[in-house]
Design a protein around this motif. Structure first.
Motif, short mmCIF file in Angstrom:
data_model
loop_
_atom_site.label_atom_id
_atom_site.label_comp_id
_atom_site.label_asym_id
_atom_site.label_seq_id
_atom_site.Cartn_x
_atom_site.Cartn_y
_atom_site.Cartn_z
N HIS A 1 10.05 -1.46 -18.19
CA HIS A 1 10.22 -2.15 -16.91
C HIS A 1 11.45 -1.64 -16.18
O HIS A 1 12.42 -1.22 -16.80
CB HIS A 1 10.38 -3.67 -17.13
CG HIS A 1 9.15 -4.34 -17.64
ND1 HIS A 1 8.83 -4.33 -18.98
CD2 HIS A 1 8.17 -5.03 -17.01
CE1 HIS A 1 7.70 -5.01 -19.15
NE2 HIS A 1 7.28 -5.44 -17.98
N GLY B 1 14.17 -3.21 -13.78
CA GLY B 1 14.65 -4.53 -13.40
C GLY B 1 15.42 -4.50 -12.10
O GLY B 1 16.30 -3.65 -11.91
N PRO C 1 11.05 -14.89 -17.22
CA PRO C 1 11.85 -13.71 -17.57
C PRO C 1 11.40 -13.05 -18.87
O PRO C 1 10.98 -13.73 -19.81
CB PRO C 1 13.26 -14.27 -17.68
CG PRO C 1 13.27 -15.48 -16.81
CD PRO C 1 11.90 -16.07 -16.97
N LEU C 2 11.54 -11.75 -18.93
CA LEU C 2 11.12 -10.99 -20.10
C LEU C 2 12.18 -10.96 -21.20
O LEU C 2 11.85 -10.71 -22.36
CB LEU C 2 10.79 -9.55 -19.69
CG LEU C 2 9.66 -9.36 -18.67
CD1 LEU C 2 9.56 -7.90 -18.28
CD2 LEU C 2 8.33 -9.86 -19.25
N ALA D 1 7.48 -10.66 -13.76
CA ALA D 1 7.21 -9.23 -13.93
C ALA D 1 5.80 -8.91 -13.45
O ALA D 1 4.89 -9.74 -13.56
CB ALA D 1 7.40 -8.82 -15.38
N GLU E 1 10.46 -5.97 -13.08
CA GLU E 1 10.85 -7.37 -13.24
C GLU E 1 11.85 -7.69 -12.15
O GLU E 1 12.84 -6.97 -11.96
CB GLU E 1 11.49 -7.64 -14.60
CG GLU E 1 11.85 -9.13 -14.77
CD GLU E 1 12.53 -9.46 -16.08
OE1 GLU E 1 12.56 -10.66 -16.43
OE2 GLU E 1 13.03 -8.55 -16.76
N TYR F 1 14.40 -10.69 -10.93
CA TYR F 1 15.01 -11.82 -11.62
C TYR F 1 16.35 -12.17 -10.97
O TYR F 1 16.89 -11.39 -10.17
CB TYR F 1 15.19 -11.51 -13.10
CG TYR F 1 16.06 -10.31 -13.40
CD1 TYR F 1 17.37 -10.46 -13.86
CD2 TYR F 1 15.58 -9.01 -13.23
CE1 TYR F 1 18.17 -9.36 -14.15
CE2 TYR F 1 16.37 -7.91 -13.52
CZ TYR F 1 17.66 -8.09 -13.97
OH TYR F 1 18.45 -7.00 -14.24
#
Length: 296
Positions: free
Chosen positions: A66, A68, A96-97, A106, A116, A118
């Motif tokens: 990912h 971010g 959230p991951l 995501a 993602e 965030y």
């Protein structure tokens, strides 16, 4: 100083089939510090002391996990959720991951790159070694459709064009005053490099020294780019992705500054100090992971 829904670049996660080699390289060469190890995931930070600037996921094959991106605030996060849903990008997680984040989601974006979005993550109390990057700065993507990737970042995520190269070939995009947080160059559909800001050209030289002591070499540099004006050097990490270390990046404080247009063939946009054969330089990169593997 953010002007849109994204305030800054957050982190990069990568799947690696040799997590020991990947973590050792990131600590011994780049100077990152481990903040947490949980199941198949190792979290690493720079001098930013965020919970994670880099996440390695133990996996059967190397791949980009990912990218971010930090939202400007709760309202901006809600706006991005709506835009992503309306644009038809598949949501893979509504929460959230990774640890250290209060809210986020995501999704799969253009050309199977996963993102993602965030809220600002928590900081951690870690002790840095004798060297460390200031922060995680940007990613450089080589999509097959540069214009399509540009429209995603511009229309969905509010990035602005700082510099453009050629006709639909390359773009450098910003979400705050730093010249670029995302680089786009038409290519093979992979991430070419992830980039880390250092204090000075002397620190760039020290990274090169550590590579040499480890039996490795720089891939390119040290050079000064035309687009962004940053001093930069590059090397290849164990996953096959390229790492850029840089300093002295241009900052743009006029939100309405028109993009600088460069001739693709001139080469000054890429390097002002020397002439390079970019064949080898662009032969390295890391494709999006074929399968999403969750951090556990």
């Amino acid at each position: 100083m953010a002007f849109g829904v994204i305030s800054e670049i957050g982190y990069i996660s990568m799947q690696t089939s040799d997590i020991v080699a990947s973590v050792q390289h990131a600590t011994k060469i780049l100077g990152l510090v481990e903040t947490e190890r949980s199941g198949n995931a190792v979290y690493m930070s720079s001098a930013s002391k965020r919970h994670h600037d880099l996440v390695y996921i133990d996996a059967p094959q190397h791949g980009v996990g990912h990218i971010g991106l930090i939202a400007s605030g709760p309202a901006a996060l809600d706006t991005v959720r709506t835009r992503v849903r309306d644009a038809g990008y598949p949501i893979v997680s509504q929460t959230p991951l990774h640890p250290g984040v209060s809210d986020g989601f995501a999704f799969v974006g253009p050309e199977n790159f996963m993102f993602e979005i965030y809220l600002q993550p928590e900081t951690v109390d870690v002790t840095l070694g004798g060297f460390a990057p200031n922060h995680f700065g940007h990613v450089n993507l080589h999509p097959t459709d540069a214009g399509g990737m540009l429209r995603f970042f511009r229309d969905v995520l509010d990035f602005r064009i700082s510099d453009a190269i050629g006709e639909d070939f390359a773009y450098f995009l910003r979400c705050n005053s730093e010249h670029h947080g995302i680089g786009i160059i038409k290519g093979r559909g992979w991430m070419h490099h992830h980039a880390w800001q250092l204090q000075s050209i002397a620190e760039l030289g020290q990274v090169a020294d550590r590579l040499q002591e480890n039996g490795e070499r720089l891939l390119m540099g040290i050079t000064r780019h035309g687009a962004g004006r940053n001093l930069a050097a590059y090397y290849v990490e164990p996953t096959g992705a390229v790492v850029e270390i840089y300093t002295d990046m241009e900052h743009i404080y006029d939100d309405d500054r028109l993009p600088v247009q460069w001739d693709r063939e001139g080469g000054d946009w890429a390097t002002l100090w020397a002439t390079y054969d970019f064949t080898e330089f662009r032969s390295h990169g890391l494709f999006p992971a074929r399968e999403a593997i969750e951090a556990k």
